[in-house]
Design a protein around this motif. Structure first.
Motif, PDB file in Angstrom:
ATOM      1  N   GLU A 219       6.992 -10.836  -7.338  1.00 40.89           N
ATOM      2  CA  GLU A 219       7.264 -10.031  -8.647  1.00 40.89           C
ATOM      3  C   GLU A 219       5.936  -9.449  -9.039  1.00 40.89           C
ATOM      4  O   GLU A 219       5.765  -8.265  -9.410  1.00 40.89           O
ATOM      5  N   GLU A 220       4.778 -10.121  -8.758  1.00 45.03           N
ATOM      6  CA  GLU A 220       3.358 -10.003  -9.259  1.00 45.03           C
ATOM      7  C   GLU A 220       2.946  -8.888  -8.286  1.00 45.03           C
ATOM      8  O   GLU A 220       2.214  -7.708  -8.725  1.00 45.03           O
ATOM      9  N   PHE A 221       3.325  -8.918  -7.020  1.00 42.71           N
ATOM     10  CA  PHE A 221       3.052  -7.919  -6.042  1.00 42.71           C
ATOM     11  C   PHE A 221       3.541  -6.721  -6.075  1.00 42.71           C
ATOM     12  O   PHE A 221       3.068  -5.545  -6.335  1.00 42.71           O
ATOM     13  N   ARG A 222       4.889  -6.687  -6.494  1.00 44.72           N
ATOM     14  CA  ARG A 222       5.807  -5.574  -6.852  1.00 44.72           C
ATOM     15  C   ARG A 222       5.227  -4.701  -8.188  1.00 44.72           C
ATOM     16  O   ARG A 222       4.915  -3.555  -8.306  1.00 44.72           O
ATOM     17  N   ALA A 223       4.842  -5.657  -9.295  1.00 46.69           N
ATOM     18  CA  ALA A 223       4.148  -5.080 -10.331  1.00 46.69           C
ATOM     19  C   ALA A 223       2.751  -4.419 -10.037  1.00 46.69           C
ATOM     20  O   ALA A 223       2.538  -3.146 -10.646  1.00 46.69           O
ATOM     21  N   ASP A 224       1.948  -4.621  -9.260  1.00 50.02           N
ATOM     22  CA  ASP A 224       0.588  -4.201  -8.606  1.00 50.02           C
ATOM     23  C   ASP A 224       1.006  -2.964  -7.820  1.00 50.02           C
ATOM     24  O   ASP A 224       0.230  -2.005  -8.018  1.00 50.02           O
TER      25      ASP A 224
ATOM     26  N   PRO B 262       3.197 -12.998   4.072  1.00 49.16           N
ATOM     27  CA  PRO B 262       2.969 -12.084   2.918  1.00 49.16           C
ATOM     28  C   PRO B 262       3.435 -10.783   3.012  1.00 49.16           C
ATOM     29  O   PRO B 262       3.540 -10.166   4.030  1.00 49.16           O
ATOM     30  N   LEU B 263       3.588 -10.237   1.902  1.00 48.07           N
ATOM     31  CA  LEU B 263       4.214  -8.831   1.853  1.00 48.07           C
ATOM     32  C   LEU B 263       3.103  -7.728   2.015  1.00 48.07           C
ATOM     33  O   LEU B 263       2.280  -8.189   1.425  1.00 48.07           O
ATOM     34  N   SER B 264       3.567  -6.701   2.588  1.00 44.75           N
ATOM     35  CA  SER B 264       2.713  -5.522   2.686  1.00 44.75           C
ATOM     36  C   SER B 264       3.336  -4.525   2.572  1.00 44.75           C
ATOM     37  O   SER B 264       4.400  -4.145   3.011  1.00 44.75           O
ATOM     38  N   GLY B 265       2.823  -3.705   1.328  1.00 43.36           N
ATOM     39  CA  GLY B 265       3.402  -2.561   1.240  1.00 43.36           C
ATOM     40  C   GLY B 265       2.426  -1.586   0.706  1.00 43.36           C
ATOM     41  O   GLY B 265       1.388  -1.663   1.369  1.00 43.36           O
ATOM     42  N   GLY B 266       2.981  -0.334  -0.016  1.00 39.76           N
ATOM     43  CA  GLY B 266       1.828   0.573  -0.258  1.00 39.76           C
ATOM     44  C   GLY B 266       2.670   1.690  -1.030  1.00 39.76           C
ATOM     45  O   GLY B 266       3.786   1.609  -1.299  1.00 39.76           O
ATOM     46  N   VAL B 267       1.941   2.766  -1.108  1.00 41.91           N
ATOM     47  CA  VAL B 267       2.148   3.840  -1.761  1.00 41.91           C
ATOM     48  C   VAL B 267       2.359   5.095  -0.791  1.00 41.91           C
ATOM     49  O   VAL B 267       1.305   5.282   0.017  1.00 41.91           O
ATOM     50  N   TYR B 268       3.380   5.945  -0.784  1.00 39.95           N
ATOM     51  CA  TYR B 268       3.405   6.931   0.238  1.00 39.95           C
ATOM     52  C   TYR B 268       4.106   8.168  -0.583  1.00 39.95           C
ATOM     53  O   TYR B 268       4.552   7.923  -1.517  1.00 39.95           O
TER      54      TYR B 268
END
Length: 113
Positions: free
Chosen positions: A90-95, A16-22
């Motif tokens: 793609e859905e994850f990137r959109a979120d 699963p990808l794990s991302g965030g905002v920084y």
């Protein structure tokens, strides 16, 4: 490629990808660069490498990086998100993009790079 390497590669691709905002914030003038990325640890590593080598990897920051110096900048994680099992990349990137937009509304746009 042997079977073990293929297995490791498939496991890596299916994780699963794990991302965030920084933000990368200039502590001298309060300006910031906001980003939402699918690889938060990679983004932080890129920032740390930039500081270590004193080589700015973000065009928008480069003038202030030269003027204020690398130590004027900090990397701040604002929010983290992990991909759900049912989400496509793609859905994850959109979120993540939507989360980034929410943070953009909370921050002073006059201080954005």
């Amino acid at each position: 490629m042997d079977a073990h390497k293929k297995e490791l590669l498939n496991a890596y691709k299916s994780r699963p990808l794990s991302g965030g905002v920084y933000v990368i914030r200039n502590t001298q003038n309060g300006r910031y660069l906001l980003a939402a990325e699918t690889n938060l640890s990679g983004s932080k590593g890129k920032f740390e490498f930039s500081q270590m080598t004193d080589c700015c990897n973000w065009h928008k920051l480069s003038a202030d990086w030269k003027t204020c110096g690398r130590d004027a900048f900090v990397f701040e994680v604002l929010d983290e998100l992990t991909q759900k099992e049912t989400q496509t990349p793609e859905e994850f990137r959109a979120d993540l993009a939507a989360l980034g937009e929410l943070w953009a509304e909370k921050l002073d746009p006059a201080l954005a790079y």
